[in-house]
Design an enzyme around this catalytic site. Sequence first.
Site, PDB file in Angstrom:
ATOM      1  N   CYS A  16      38.002  69.902-108.527  1.00  0.00           N
ATOM      2  CA  CYS A  16      38.998  69.060-109.190  1.00  0.00           C
ATOM      3  C   CYS A  16      40.369  69.349-108.601  1.00  0.00           C
ATOM      4  O   CYS A  16      40.616  70.430-108.063  1.00  0.00           O
ATOM      5  CB  CYS A  16      39.031  69.323-110.702  1.00  0.00           C
ATOM      6  N   GLY A  43      38.037  65.807-105.548  1.00  0.00           N
ATOM      7  CA  GLY A  43      37.179  65.159-106.535  1.00  0.00           C
ATOM      8  C   GLY A  43      37.290  63.661-106.448  1.00  0.00           C
ATOM      9  O   GLY A  43      38.399  63.122-106.440  1.00  0.00           O
ATOM     10  N   ASN A 117      41.241  72.571-113.488  1.00  0.00           N
ATOM     11  CA  ASN A 117      40.363  72.833-112.351  1.00  0.00           C
ATOM     12  C   ASN A 117      39.741  74.197-112.554  1.00  0.00           C
ATOM     13  O   ASN A 117      40.447  75.200-112.649  1.00  0.00           O
ATOM     14  CB  ASN A 117      41.158  72.803-111.037  1.00  0.00           C
ATOM     15  N   GLY A 118      38.422  74.242-112.621  1.00  0.00           N
ATOM     16  CA  GLY A 118      37.720  75.499-112.817  1.00  0.00           C
ATOM     17  C   GLY A 118      36.543  75.323-113.754  1.00  0.00           C
ATOM     18  O   GLY A 118      36.141  74.205-114.073  1.00  0.00           O
ATOM     19  N   CYS A 252      39.076  82.285-104.547  1.00  0.00           N
ATOM     20  CA  CYS A 252      37.854  81.725-103.968  1.00  0.00           C
ATOM     21  C   CYS A 252      37.930  81.696-102.443  1.00  0.00           C
ATOM     22  O   CYS A 252      38.778  81.025-101.858  1.00  0.00           O
ATOM     23  CB  CYS A 252      37.626  80.322-104.506  1.00  0.00           C
ATOM     24  N   TYR A 258      36.388  75.494 -96.645  1.00  0.00           N
ATOM     25  CA  TYR A 258      36.096  74.068 -96.734  1.00  0.00           C
ATOM     26  C   TYR A 258      36.940  73.290 -97.731  1.00  0.00           C
ATOM     27  O   TYR A 258      37.463  72.227 -97.419  1.00  0.00           O
ATOM     28  CB  TYR A 258      34.612  73.842 -97.079  1.00  0.00           C
ATOM     29  N   SER A 300      35.178  68.423 -91.370  1.00  0.00           N
ATOM     30  CA  SER A 300      35.450  69.818 -91.741  1.00  0.00           C
ATOM     31  C   SER A 300      35.151  70.800 -90.625  1.00  0.00           C
ATOM     32  O   SER A 300      35.708  71.897 -90.593  1.00  0.00           O
ATOM     33  CB  SER A 300      34.659  70.189 -92.993  1.00  0.00           C
ATOM     34  N   ASP A 362      29.692  73.540 -87.924  1.00  0.00           N
ATOM     35  CA  ASP A 362      29.936  72.992 -89.262  1.00  0.00           C
ATOM     36  C   ASP A 362      30.390  74.123 -90.164  1.00  0.00           C
ATOM     37  O   ASP A 362      30.310  75.308 -89.811  1.00  0.00           O
ATOM     38  CB  ASP A 362      28.670  72.325 -89.803  1.00  0.00           C
ATOM     39  N   ASP A 363      30.863  73.747 -91.374  1.00  0.00           N
ATOM     40  CA  ASP A 363      31.429  74.759 -92.273  1.00  0.00           C
ATOM     41  C   ASP A 363      30.387  75.466 -93.115  1.00  0.00           C
ATOM     42  O   ASP A 363      30.594  76.605 -93.524  1.00  0.00           O
ATOM     43  CB  ASP A 363      32.480  74.116 -93.192  1.00  0.00           C
ATOM     44  N   CYS A 399      27.919  78.726-107.602  1.00  0.00           N
ATOM     45  CA  CYS A 399      29.262  79.016-108.095  1.00  0.00           C
ATOM     46  C   CYS A 399      29.353  78.615-109.557  1.00  0.00           C
ATOM     47  O   CYS A 399      28.916  77.533-109.936  1.00  0.00           O
ATOM     48  CB  CYS A 399      30.306  78.255-107.288  1.00  0.00           C
ATOM     49  N   CYS A 450      36.943  86.195-104.335  1.00  0.00           N
ATOM     50  CA  CYS A 450      35.588  85.976-104.843  1.00  0.00           C
ATOM     51  C   CYS A 450      34.737  85.437-103.707  1.00  0.00           C
ATOM     52  O   CYS A 450      35.066  84.399-103.127  1.00  0.00           O
ATOM     53  CB  CYS A 450      35.579  84.999-106.015  1.00  0.00           C
ATOM     54  N   CYS A 453      29.266  83.349-103.938  1.00  0.00           N
ATOM     55  CA  CYS A 453      28.265  82.411-103.412  1.00  0.00           C
ATOM     56  C   CYS A 453      27.549  82.999-102.201  1.00  0.00           C
ATOM     57  O   CYS A 453      26.407  82.626-101.912  1.00  0.00           O
ATOM     58  CB  CYS A 453      28.892  81.061-103.089  1.00  0.00           C
TER      59      CYS A 453
END
Length: 481
Positions: A16, A43, A117-118, A252, A258, A300, A362-363, A399, A450, A453
């Site tokens: 978001c 988003g 956002n979160g 994050c 990305y 990306s 790629d990412d 995540c 963090c 992932c």
Amino acid sequence: MAPDTLDHREGPRDECGVFGVYAPGQDVAKFAYYGMYALQHRGQESAGIASADLGGYIITQRALGLVSQVFTEHDLRALSGDLALGHTRYSTTGGNEWENSQPVHRNDRRELALAHNGNLVNAVELHAELVAKGVHFRATTDSEIMAALLSTGEANSLEDAIADAMPRLRGAFSTVVMDRDRVCAFRDPQGIRPLVLGQLGGDAWVVASETCALDIIGATYVRDVAPGELVVLDERGVTSRQVIEGERQAFCLFEYIYFARPDSRMNGQLLQRSRVRMGEILAREAPAVGADLVVAVPDSGIPAARGFAAASGIPMDDGFVKNRYVQRTFIQPGDQLRQHGLRLKFNPLPEVIEGKSLVVVDDSIVRGNTTRQLVKMLRDAGAREVHFRITAPPIRNPCHYGVDMSSREEMVAHERTVDEIRDHIGCESLAYLSLEGVYEAVRGQRSGHCDACFSGEYPIPGTEDHLGKYALENALPMVKA
């Protein structure tokens, strides 16, 4: 819909974007519109704006669709005022329904609008507590839970209501909220999601998810909103309160890789340059000896591919043409077209790649379906060899902090080695950037980020008990007003 053919976003889906502005006498709705336009990448499911004249009522408009689809000039004129906030959404808690779009507008003990956002990992508990007190909900999002906490809070001011609520929230929350007189922004004590403060002229102030939203309206970046901080924009200018201190910071890591726009700056880093460094380090860690050409998966993968090419000495060219107008498709193709679904977005160039050994950058890879199709498309276009290089470590864990990823079992790296993933997607070789390489590229330390992932090490206790995107729908009977 067949997921193997029409899931064009191989990496984790977006999250978001939030935006808030306090600018008496200026066109705040236009500022919000353009700020959200700059944050559209975060988003694409819905968009909304809330605005108010100082001391007046809050007007909110929100709908499913892109920013440019949701708002007209007439809509923006109706949203005139002195302060406003905006939101672009990808659903991470609750489904893609109009009721779940933002900003959330509530008028309980106090009227407010909120954009978030979160993800809260204790949303179910907070929801049950509020319902027991007689609070009604229309949506199934943790964002409305936050809005209800603030709207029903017994504190005398919005700032005090936020300060009372923040210690009760567990998870990621970069949040902007407004009443009739002020815009407030606050961030979780780990600082998982980004939030920045900017100045627009002498007495106008802006908060946003990324600095690119400041750039588009001509605002000047001032600083990041600190983890655990509450910032208030009102007639006094900017005031600040550090509500929570001493928590382990956990920004994050995937924002650098990305999520954020490459022209944004985060923690002092221009992301375009960080992504180029990722490619340079990946070329050092996993060289592709004998390859003829470096090709990016656009868009990306382009900065990292440029870095890989520069560091390896292998020339780079465009192997794919990307259709940049594929955002949301409302008309589903028939079976014959469905087989070629990925070509809606990417088309390889045989004249560039035929007979060549390719390094494709790629990412990320999540489920592997799109990557496997890209390999096949390149082979069909005449590529002699395909060597994939990924500027992130293998993603093995979901995540729970505001990003919609697949479940652990759906991830291609789940219980597979890198060689097994290589065989699954069908390329000659596959290599991922190491976690140490990512931190080198972003010039950061694990202690301040963090990377759950990749590592499975969640910074907030109790995270793995989180019930996922549809936690509220599945765990509780919804009480709607």
